[in-house]
Design a protein around this motif. Structure first.
Motif, short mmCIF file in Angstrom:
data_model
loop_
_atom_site.label_atom_id
_atom_site.label_comp_id
_atom_site.label_asym_id
_atom_site.label_seq_id
_atom_site.Cartn_x
_atom_site.Cartn_y
_atom_site.Cartn_z
N GLU A 40 0.30 -21.26 -3.22
CA GLU A 40 0.52 -22.66 -2.84
C GLU A 40 -0.48 -23.10 -1.78
O GLU A 40 -0.69 -22.41 -0.80
CB GLU A 40 1.94 -22.84 -2.30
N ARG A 41 -1.04 -24.28 -2.01
CA ARG A 41 -1.92 -24.90 -1.02
C ARG A 41 -1.15 -26.08 -0.42
O ARG A 41 -0.95 -27.09 -1.09
CB ARG A 41 -3.19 -25.43 -1.67
N PRO A 42 -0.74 -25.97 0.84
CA PRO A 42 -0.05 -27.10 1.44
C PRO A 42 -0.95 -28.34 1.46
O PRO A 42 -2.19 -28.22 1.49
CB PRO A 42 0.24 -26.64 2.87
N GLU A 43 -0.34 -29.51 1.48
CA GLU A 43 -1.11 -30.75 1.49
C GLU A 43 -2.12 -30.75 2.64
O GLU A 43 -1.78 -30.42 3.78
CB GLU A 43 -0.17 -31.94 1.64
N GLY A 44 -3.36 -31.08 2.30
CA GLY A 44 -4.41 -31.13 3.30
C GLY A 44 -5.02 -29.78 3.64
O GLY A 44 -5.88 -29.70 4.52
N THR A 45 -4.59 -28.74 2.97
CA THR A 45 -5.10 -27.39 3.24
C THR A 45 -5.92 -26.93 2.02
O THR A 45 -5.41 -26.94 0.91
CB THR A 45 -3.94 -26.42 3.49
N SER A 48 -4.99 -21.30 -0.22
CA SER A 48 -3.67 -20.68 -0.26
C SER A 48 -3.72 -19.37 0.51
O SER A 48 -4.79 -18.86 0.85
CB SER A 48 -3.27 -20.40 -1.72
N VAL A 49 -2.55 -18.80 0.74
CA VAL A 49 -2.50 -17.47 1.36
C VAL A 49 -3.27 -16.48 0.49
O VAL A 49 -4.05 -15.67 1.00
CB VAL A 49 -1.04 -17.02 1.61
N TRP A 50 -3.07 -16.53 -0.82
CA TRP A 50 -3.79 -15.63 -1.73
C TRP A 50 -5.30 -15.74 -1.54
O TRP A 50 -6.00 -14.72 -1.43
CB TRP A 50 -3.44 -15.92 -3.19
N GLU A 51 -5.82 -16.94 -1.50
CA GLU A 51 -7.26 -17.11 -1.36
C GLU A 51 -7.75 -16.52 -0.03
O GLU A 51 -8.82 -15.89 0.01
CB GLU A 51 -7.63 -18.59 -1.45
N GLN A 52 -6.99 -16.72 1.03
CA GLN A 52 -7.36 -16.16 2.32
C GLN A 52 -7.35 -14.63 2.29
O GLN A 52 -8.30 -13.99 2.75
CB GLN A 52 -6.39 -16.66 3.41
N VAL A 53 -6.29 -14.06 1.74
CA VAL A 53 -6.16 -12.59 1.71
C VAL A 53 -7.24 -11.97 0.84
O VAL A 53 -7.88 -10.98 1.22
CB VAL A 53 -4.74 -12.19 1.24
N GLU A 54 -7.49 -12.54 -0.33
CA GLU A 54 -8.52 -11.99 -1.22
C GLU A 54 -9.90 -12.16 -0.59
O GLU A 54 -10.74 -11.25 -0.67
CB GLU A 54 -8.43 -12.65 -2.59
N HIS A 55 -10.16 -13.28 0.06
CA HIS A 55 -11.43 -13.47 0.76
C HIS A 55 -11.61 -12.43 1.87
O HIS A 55 -12.68 -11.84 2.02
CB HIS A 55 -11.52 -14.88 1.34
N TRP A 82 -15.06 -15.50 -2.56
CA TRP A 82 -13.77 -16.18 -2.71
C TRP A 82 -13.25 -15.99 -4.12
O TRP A 82 -14.04 -15.93 -5.07
CB TRP A 82 -13.92 -17.68 -2.42
N PRO A 83 -11.93 -15.91 -4.29
CA PRO A 83 -11.38 -15.76 -5.63
C PRO A 83 -11.55 -17.05 -6.44
O PRO A 83 -11.74 -18.13 -5.87
CB PRO A 83 -9.90 -15.46 -5.38
N ASP A 84 -11.46 -16.92 -7.75
CA ASP A 84 -11.61 -18.08 -8.64
C ASP A 84 -10.34 -18.91 -8.74
O ASP A 84 -10.41 -20.06 -9.14
CB ASP A 84 -12.02 -17.61 -10.04
N ALA A 85 -9.20 -18.33 -8.43
CA ALA A 85 -7.92 -19.01 -8.61
C ALA A 85 -7.18 -19.10 -7.28
O ALA A 85 -7.36 -18.28 -6.38
CB ALA A 85 -7.07 -18.24 -9.62
#
Length: 163
Positions: A40-45, A48-55, A82-85
């Motif tokens: 989930e990407r909060p509004e204005g962010t 996502s947590v996944w993208e941060q962790v994978e990065h 960065w991840p693709d998804a």
């Protein structure tokens, strides 16, 4: 005979990389997050947590490879960092990323602890950066993204209330 200042430095670096001192740890920010919120990407962010962790996993592995691999080549920025998804494909992908991050962090800590690693020496086949600089870079980069994950989790209502 071991140099106590260098031993102290190694100890402080490992704590900087792993310990809860002035901020949350990696384990703090990944534990207890429900699978449906990982992507989930909060509004204005933008992430996502996944993208941060994978990065974080990718970047930390890149720095570890830079320090250990004489044939190192840098991945393409930003595409290969960065991840693709926005979300992991499944729980196994999440677990692989979290586990990979932890394994690489342990390997980096072992590199720092290893008395044969001259922390002030330039990384071979590198561009003049020292092992000390790379350890501080990993700690700084991880702390930065851990802070971002805390903010994302707060926006998602998935971070423990401190008070």
């Amino acid at each position: 005979m071991a140099d106590s200042r260098t031993d102290d430095l190694r100890h402080h670096l490992v704590n900087l990389l792993t310990a809860r001192q002035a901020h949350a740890t990696f384990d703090d920010v990944v534990e207890g997050l429900s699978p449906e919120l990982r992507g989930e990407r909060p509004e204005g962010t933008p992430y996502s947590v996944w993208e941060q962790v994978e990065h974080m996993r990718i970047a930390q592995r890149d720095i570890l490879d830079y320090c250990r691999d004489p044939e190192y080549t840098q991945p393409a920025w930003p595409d290969e960092y960065w991840p693709d998804a926005a979300a992991p494909a499944d729980d196994e992908a999440w677990d692989r990323t979290v586990g990979g991050f932890r394994e690489d962090l342990a390997a980096f800590c072992n590199l720092v602890r290893d008395a044969s690693t001259d922390l002030h020496a330039a990384v071979p086949n590198g561009d003049g950066h020292t092992y000390l600089r790379e350890a501080m870079l990993v700690a700084d980069h991880n702390a930065y993204h851990i802070g971002q994950i805390v903010v994302i989790r707060r926006q998602l209502g998935a971070w423990p209330d401190p008070g």
